[in-house]
Design a protein around this motif. Sequence first.
Motif, PDB file in Angstrom:
ATOM      1  N   LEU A 186     -48.593  -3.679  23.390  1.00 26.12           N
ATOM      2  CA  LEU A 186     -48.310  -5.090  23.125  1.00 26.12           C
ATOM      3  C   LEU A 186     -49.456  -5.734  22.352  1.00 26.12           C
ATOM      4  CD1 LEU A 186     -46.668  -7.717  23.560  1.00 26.12           C
ATOM      5  CD2 LEU A 186     -47.790  -7.954  25.777  1.00 26.12           C
ATOM      6  N   SER A 194     -49.263  -4.429  18.734  1.00 25.22           N
ATOM      7  CA  SER A 194     -48.171  -5.054  17.971  1.00 25.22           C
ATOM      8  C   SER A 194     -48.510  -6.495  17.628  1.00 25.22           C
ATOM      9  CB  SER A 194     -46.869  -5.046  18.778  1.00 25.22           C
ATOM     10  OG  SER A 194     -46.619  -3.808  19.323  1.00 25.22           O
ATOM     11  N   SER A 195     -49.078  -7.175  18.595  1.00 24.41           N
ATOM     12  CA  SER A 195     -49.437  -8.568  18.363  1.00 24.41           C
ATOM     13  C   SER A 195     -50.462  -8.669  17.241  1.00 24.41           C
ATOM     14  CB  SER A 195     -49.980  -9.176  19.659  1.00 24.41           C
ATOM     15  OG  SER A 195     -50.254 -10.538  19.484  1.00 24.41           O
ATOM     16  N   GLN A 204     -50.855  -6.657  14.773  1.00 19.40           N
ATOM     17  CA  GLN A 204     -50.194  -6.392  13.497  1.00 19.40           C
ATOM     18  C   GLN A 204     -49.414  -7.613  13.027  1.00 19.40           C
ATOM     19  OE1 GLN A 204     -48.136  -2.911  14.864  1.00 19.40           O
ATOM     20  NE2 GLN A 204     -49.349  -1.547  13.559  1.00 19.40           N
ATOM     21  N   ALA A 205     -48.715  -8.234  13.951  1.00 17.84           N
ATOM     22  CA  ALA A 205     -47.937  -9.411  13.593  1.00 17.84           C
ATOM     23  C   ALA A 205     -48.852 -10.561  13.168  1.00 17.84           C
ATOM     24  CB  ALA A 205     -47.067  -9.844  14.774  1.00 17.84           C
ATOM     25  N   ALA A 239     -50.124  -9.917   9.702  1.00 13.12           N
ATOM     26  CA  ALA A 239     -49.102 -10.178   8.687  1.00 13.12           C
ATOM     27  C   ALA A 239     -48.943 -11.683   8.455  1.00 13.12           C
ATOM     28  CB  ALA A 239     -47.768  -9.562   9.107  1.00 13.12           C
ATOM     29  N   LEU A 240     -48.925 -12.453   9.554  1.00 13.07           N
ATOM     30  CA  LEU A 240     -48.784 -13.907   9.412  1.00 13.07           C
ATOM     31  C   LEU A 240     -50.000 -14.496   8.697  1.00 13.07           C
ATOM     32  CD1 LEU A 240     -47.188 -15.020  12.800  1.00 13.07           C
ATOM     33  CD2 LEU A 240     -46.251 -15.365  10.521  1.00 13.07           C
ATOM     34  N   LEU A 255     -44.475 -16.002  18.143  1.00  7.73           N
ATOM     35  CA  LEU A 255     -45.244 -14.824  18.549  1.00  7.73           C
ATOM     36  C   LEU A 255     -45.849 -15.020  19.933  1.00  7.73           C
ATOM     37  CD1 LEU A 255     -46.064 -12.106  17.308  1.00  7.73           C
ATOM     38  CD2 LEU A 255     -48.190 -13.182  16.598  1.00  7.73           C
ATOM     39  N   GLN A 289     -43.072 -14.833  22.557  1.00 10.05           N
ATOM     40  CA  GLN A 289     -42.599 -13.468  22.758  1.00 10.05           C
ATOM     41  C   GLN A 289     -43.609 -12.645  23.541  1.00 10.05           C
ATOM     42  OE1 GLN A 289     -39.587 -12.397  22.093  1.00 10.05           O
ATOM     43  NE2 GLN A 289     -39.088 -14.424  21.294  1.00 10.05           N
ATOM     44  N   THR A 290     -44.876 -12.888  23.276  1.00 12.36           N
ATOM     45  CA  THR A 290     -45.923 -12.153  23.975  1.00 12.36           C
ATOM     46  C   THR A 290     -45.888 -12.450  25.472  1.00 12.36           C
ATOM     47  OG1 THR A 290     -47.299 -12.247  22.002  1.00 12.36           O
ATOM     48  CG2 THR A 290     -48.402 -11.715  24.069  1.00 12.36           C
TER      49      THR A 290
END
Lengths: 125, 466
Positions: free
Chosen positions: B336, B339-340, B342-343, B346-347, B394, B397-398
């Motif tokens: 988690l 992934s966070s 990476q997100a 990207a943002l 984000l 979702q986390t």
Amino acid sequence: MHYQTGSGSCKVPVKRSVATDPMERIERMAAAHAVVIFSDSTCCMCHTAKRLFCSLGVSPVVYEIDQDPRGEDLSKALLRLHGGAAPVPTVFIGGKLLGAIDSVMASHINGSLVPLLKEAGALWL
Amino acid sequence: MASHRVGEPAALSDSGAPHHHLPYAIPHMLHHPSNSTFINQEGPAFDFGELEEAIILQGVKINNDDKKQHLYTAIRPAATLDMFPSWPMRFQQHTPRGSSKSGEESTDSGSALNTLSNTPESPSDHRQPPPPPPQMDAAGGIDSPRMSGSQPHPPPAKPAPEKTLRRLAQNREAARKSRLRKKAYVQQLESSRIRLAQLEQDLQRARSQGLFLGGGGAASGSISSGGAIFDMEYSRWLDDDHRHISELRTALQAHLSDSDLRVIVDGYIAHYDEIFSLKGAAAKSDVFHLITGMWTTPAERCFLWMGGFRPSDLIKMLIPQLDPLTEQQFMGICSLQHSSQQAEEALSQGLDQLQQSLVDTIANGSVNDSMHHMAVALGKLANLEGFVRQADNLRQQTLHQLHRLLTIRQAARCFLVIGEYYGRLRALSSLWASRPRESMIAEDNSCQTTSDLQMVQASQNQFSNF
């Protein structure tokens, strides 16, 4: 990343039929590759989507609808498809609609994105 | 002596606004030996500390003066008119008692004044007449030179012991520092009061003008109506948060059943969903308010990422707090976090591109079509809202994923940790803002500790969690 334009020489031949419904076009384009992103070259959120997939080691195929002569139709159709705030970015994996950027983020956080990518053959290991 | 006072009661009733006479009344009053007994504490912002020190010192002068008649001749007739009417006149026998209290620490100037009349003289209080105290300048600057000029320097009545002199000097110092601290604190309170009044004014204006005024409309200049409304909602949310945290804590301590805990945890998740929804609405009306973190405390603002907390940082903080975790859970949470990250990356890159594009638009605007460029720039700015929304998405979702990965008891502890963590961060901001800042005050370490403790106690409710 592979960019598809609506006209001229392309890496992948796209059937150009005036009567083609934009929705059908989208479905056809989406089905052609494992990961397809409908994007706008000026859109920064699309840049985010592209960066995310690249960071995962995936090479998505990108359609820049602002460079498509019938981009407006596509845009309207995309918006209808997922009912999001913006028509782009819209992501398809394995021909199936994943959604707009918030769906992409959500699926990545809940851990479902990577298995989907593997299933579609976009990721190995 | 009493004969001098005959005219005074009449003068008292005649005087108008008492407070205006203050600066002038004091030195005059000090010429009156019996005035050392005015005790009324109803004076306004007037600093009793200065008055008291002056009284003490004058009392010392009076005490040392064998020829007390000198003082009476020095009293000008005008002095009898300028009395401080709200202070009751005590027509007591004059005894030079002012000096007896000069040796005491005078943090409470009122009570020091009170005791002035009640303590007998002591030989230790006799000392060399001190130079006119600097504090007197604030009370009646014009008058001090006159005062010292009109009084004959009394010869020292008795020899002053060395130790006592030192002690008295130290006490004076301590008293002065204490007074300065008090002044600084009062000034802080005053400025906070003004700020509060301004904020309330902003809110009133915002409420009356409705939601969508646009960012630049606020006359106060500080926050727009959209921002003001969100701040109000957020402060209510913080109160709710405090309540939820207490509920979580008592539920864990009481070892409630899993089903009961589940209700409470679900409630906390819904509580967070609510703030994300509120932020979404606020992003539409004032994205700058959110993205600059003006709705948060300064310490939170320091760690701000895209208008809120950075999810991967939160997970990093949580992992050691969540022990014990199963292997699978640990893998899940690390995944988690990854992934966070990476997100988030990207943002951030998307936002960088937006900023670059905006810079290009603004920089390349020519004189001819500046309006067009402004319109384009405005269009690009509108994308900011999307980024803040995706960042909040984000975060949401986390939190949901954490809830999924953990058992109900672990999740309850996890959210308790999160709530307490941000509560402490906010408390840190408050402490930082209220720390004593004047260098003079900072010199005296013991005094600083005391005032810090007082501030800590003042924000006790913030610490009730811990």
